[in-house]
Design a protein around this motif. Structure first.
Motif, mmCIF file in Angstrom:
data_model
loop_
_atom_site.group_PDB
_atom_site.id
_atom_site.type_symbol
_atom_site.label_atom_id
_atom_site.label_comp_id
_atom_site.label_asym_id
_atom_site.label_seq_id
_atom_site.Cartn_x
_atom_site.Cartn_y
_atom_site.Cartn_z
ATOM 1 N N GLY A 114 25.042 -79.501 -6.070
ATOM 2 C CA GLY A 114 24.336 -80.392 -6.986
ATOM 3 C C GLY A 114 25.134 -81.653 -7.252
ATOM 4 N N LEU A 115 24.478 -82.819 -7.122
ATOM 5 C CA LEU A 115 25.147 -84.103 -7.343
ATOM 6 C C LEU A 115 24.870 -84.695 -8.714
ATOM 7 N N GLN A 116 23.690 -84.448 -9.259
ATOM 8 C CA GLN A 116 23.310 -85.079 -10.518
ATOM 9 C C GLN A 116 23.788 -84.255 -11.714
ATOM 10 N N PRO A 117 24.202 -84.927 -12.786
ATOM 11 C CA PRO A 117 24.735 -84.208 -13.951
ATOM 12 C C PRO A 117 23.745 -83.255 -14.603
ATOM 13 N N ASP A 118 22.453 -83.502 -14.424
ATOM 14 C CA ASP A 118 21.469 -82.635 -15.077
ATOM 15 C C ASP A 118 21.175 -81.369 -14.274
ATOM 16 N N LEU A 119 21.750 -81.232 -13.102
ATOM 17 C CA LEU A 119 21.520 -80.046 -12.294
ATOM 18 C C LEU A 119 22.543 -78.968 -12.623
ATOM 19 N N LYS A 120 22.076 -77.726 -12.592
ATOM 20 C CA LYS A 120 22.953 -76.587 -12.830
ATOM 21 C C LYS A 120 22.706 -75.527 -11.772
ATOM 22 N N PHE A 168 11.040 -76.785 -10.907
ATOM 23 C CA PHE A 168 11.658 -77.372 -9.726
ATOM 24 C C PHE A 168 11.676 -78.878 -9.868
ATOM 25 N N GLN A 169 12.501 -79.505 -9.054
ATOM 26 C CA GLN A 169 12.526 -80.951 -8.951
ATOM 27 C C GLN A 169 12.228 -81.340 -7.510
ATOM 28 N N ILE A 170 11.759 -82.554 -7.329
ATOM 29 C CA ILE A 170 11.555 -83.117 -5.992
ATOM 30 C C ILE A 170 12.489 -84.308 -5.849
ATOM 31 N N GLY A 171 13.208 -84.366 -4.738
ATOM 32 C CA GLY A 171 14.111 -85.499 -4.560
ATOM 33 C C GLY A 171 14.854 -85.460 -3.248
ATOM 34 N N ALA A 172 15.773 -86.394 -3.115
ATOM 35 C CA ALA A 172 16.512 -86.575 -1.867
ATOM 36 C C ALA A 172 17.727 -85.662 -1.815
ATOM 37 N N THR A 173 18.144 -85.347 -0.598
ATOM 38 C CA THR A 173 19.372 -84.613 -0.351
ATOM 39 C C THR A 173 20.269 -85.423 0.577
ATOM 40 N N TRP A 174 21.536 -85.111 0.569
ATOM 41 C CA TRP A 174 22.537 -85.758 1.419
ATOM 42 C C TRP A 174 22.996 -84.728 2.446
ATOM 43 N N SER A 175 22.691 -84.970 3.724
ATOM 44 C CA SER A 175 23.101 -84.064 4.799
ATOM 45 C C SER A 175 24.355 -84.619 5.463
ATOM 46 N N ILE A 176 25.411 -83.803 5.488
ATOM 47 C CA ILE A 176 26.682 -84.242 6.047
ATOM 48 C C ILE A 176 27.274 -83.120 6.894
ATOM 49 N N ASP A 177 27.844 -83.473 8.032
ATOM 50 C CA ASP A 177 28.437 -82.486 8.932
ATOM 51 C C ASP A 177 29.785 -81.963 8.441
ATOM 52 N N ALA A 178 30.485 -82.727 7.623
ATOM 53 C CA ALA A 178 31.870 -82.419 7.283
ATOM 54 C C ALA A 178 32.014 -82.221 5.776
ATOM 55 N N PRO A 179 31.786 -81.015 5.270
ATOM 56 C CA PRO A 179 31.829 -80.813 3.816
ATOM 57 C C PRO A 179 33.186 -81.107 3.196
ATOM 58 N N TYR A 180 34.250 -80.982 3.965
ATOM 59 C CA TYR A 180 35.576 -81.270 3.411
ATOM 60 C C TYR A 180 35.913 -82.759 3.436
ATOM 61 N N ARG A 181 34.930 -83.574 3.841
ATOM 62 C CA ARG A 181 35.105 -85.029 3.812
ATOM 63 C C ARG A 181 34.079 -85.701 2.909
ATOM 64 N N GLU A 182 33.522 -84.963 1.977
ATOM 65 C CA GLU A 182 32.665 -85.549 0.951
ATOM 66 C C GLU A 182 33.572 -86.241 -0.067
ATOM 67 N N THR A 183 33.486 -87.562 -0.150
ATOM 68 C CA THR A 183 34.431 -88.315 -0.972
ATOM 69 C C THR A 183 33.844 -88.651 -2.338
ATOM 70 N N ARG A 184 34.714 -88.954 -3.272
ATOM 71 C CA ARG A 184 34.275 -89.333 -4.616
ATOM 72 C C ARG A 184 33.440 -90.601 -4.575
ATOM 73 N N ASP A 185 33.835 -91.570 -3.747
ATOM 74 C CA ASP A 185 33.061 -92.807 -3.654
ATOM 75 C C ASP A 185 31.632 -92.517 -3.195
ATOM 76 N N GLU A 186 31.498 -91.629 -2.220
ATOM 77 C CA GLU A 186 30.160 -91.284 -1.736
ATOM 78 C C GLU A 186 29.352 -90.579 -2.815
ATOM 79 N N VAL A 187 29.965 -89.626 -3.492
ATOM 80 C CA VAL A 187 29.249 -88.911 -4.554
ATOM 81 C C VAL A 187 28.766 -89.885 -5.618
ATOM 82 N N GLN A 188 29.631 -90.794 -6.041
ATOM 83 C CA GLN A 188 29.243 -91.783 -7.051
ATOM 84 C C GLN A 188 28.106 -92.668 -6.556
#
Length: 258
Positions: A114-120, A168-188
């Protein structure tokens, strides 16, 4: 030094077709001996179909790079593919073979961050588009930032979830091949764009759907959280497991009705 001007992959003729692989499997006796299902739920949560078999009866009919089950209530029209690996290359290779076999609707069910603060943990997100930060989708469509799911399938899934009283919610997802390279800048950045979840497969599946002109969609169950710029595992996985079971049920009912 630049790269050579290679042909665009989405415009060139492949040297290997999924039909060739299916024919090879048939010669080896490794294809399920049933008619092709019209719809398939690709379930990345191992053990979920077996755990739900008393509520949603299934029959094991063989393997296709994973265990293939038929949802008995559908009389062979809806199948579940599970016990497979993760990542867009695996997902799309499987999807190619399912489409070549005859499937026309594919829905994936995955655990995501989950990326958004309202998600749990345990929240359900029906993904209407995916940010293409992986490699597979770019072999199927010209490179753009997002790829969209099938609008009609999104509507159908939404009605099924609503009819069962599932939030439920409807929205976009971020698909990335390298989970250990998810950066703070990208998340923000993606938080600011309203992207709700992160996972590894969905952009590839949606691109395959557009390329092959079939309906594709995905449902993410939020498990871990990245919203405060650090990875947090769920304190309690029971809400996640409950939502996986509820989403699994709703997706199968949606596919049998469509």
């Amino acid at each position: 030094m630049g790269f050579p001007n290679y042909p665009q992959k989405h415009e060139s003729q492949p040297v290997l077709n999924p039909e060739d692989i299916l024919n090879f499997r048939r010669r080896l006796g490794q294809m399920p001996s049933i008619r092709a299902p019209q719809a398939v739920l690709i379930c990345l949560q191992r053990g979920l179909p077996a755990r739900m078999r008393w509520r949603m009866p299934i029959q094991h009919v063989g393997r296709l790079m994973g265990d293939l089950f038929v949802y008995k209530k559908s009389h062979g029209q809806v199948a579940i593919l599970t016990n497979i690996g993760i990542g867009a290359p695996q997902m799309v290779s499987l999807a190619e073979e399912l489409v070549a076999w005859g499937a026309r609707r594919l829905v994936s069910l995955v655990w995501g961050g989950g990326l958004q603060p309202d998600l749990k943990a345990g929240d359900i997100v029906i993904c209407d588009r995916a940010l293409r930060d992986e490699g597979t989708s770019h072999h199927y469509l010209p490179s753009e930032k997002y790829v969209s799911a099938s609008p009609s399938l999104i509507q159908h899934l939404s009605r099924a979830f609503a009819s069962q009283g599932l939030p439920f919610q409807i929205g976009a997802t971020w698909s990335i091949d390298a989970p250990y390279r998810e950066t703070r800048d990208e998340v923000q950045q993606y938080q600011s764009e309203g992207v709700k979840t992160v996972e590894m497969e969905i952009a590839g599946l949606l691109a395959l759907g557009q390329c092959r002109q079939i309906e594709t969609a995905s449902v993410v169950i939020v498990g871990d959280l990245l919203s405060d710029m650090r990875w947090r595992a769920p304190d309690d996985t029971r809400p996640v497991e409950k939502s996986l079971e509820q989403a699994y049920t709703a997706i199968l009912e949606a596919l049998i009705q469509k």
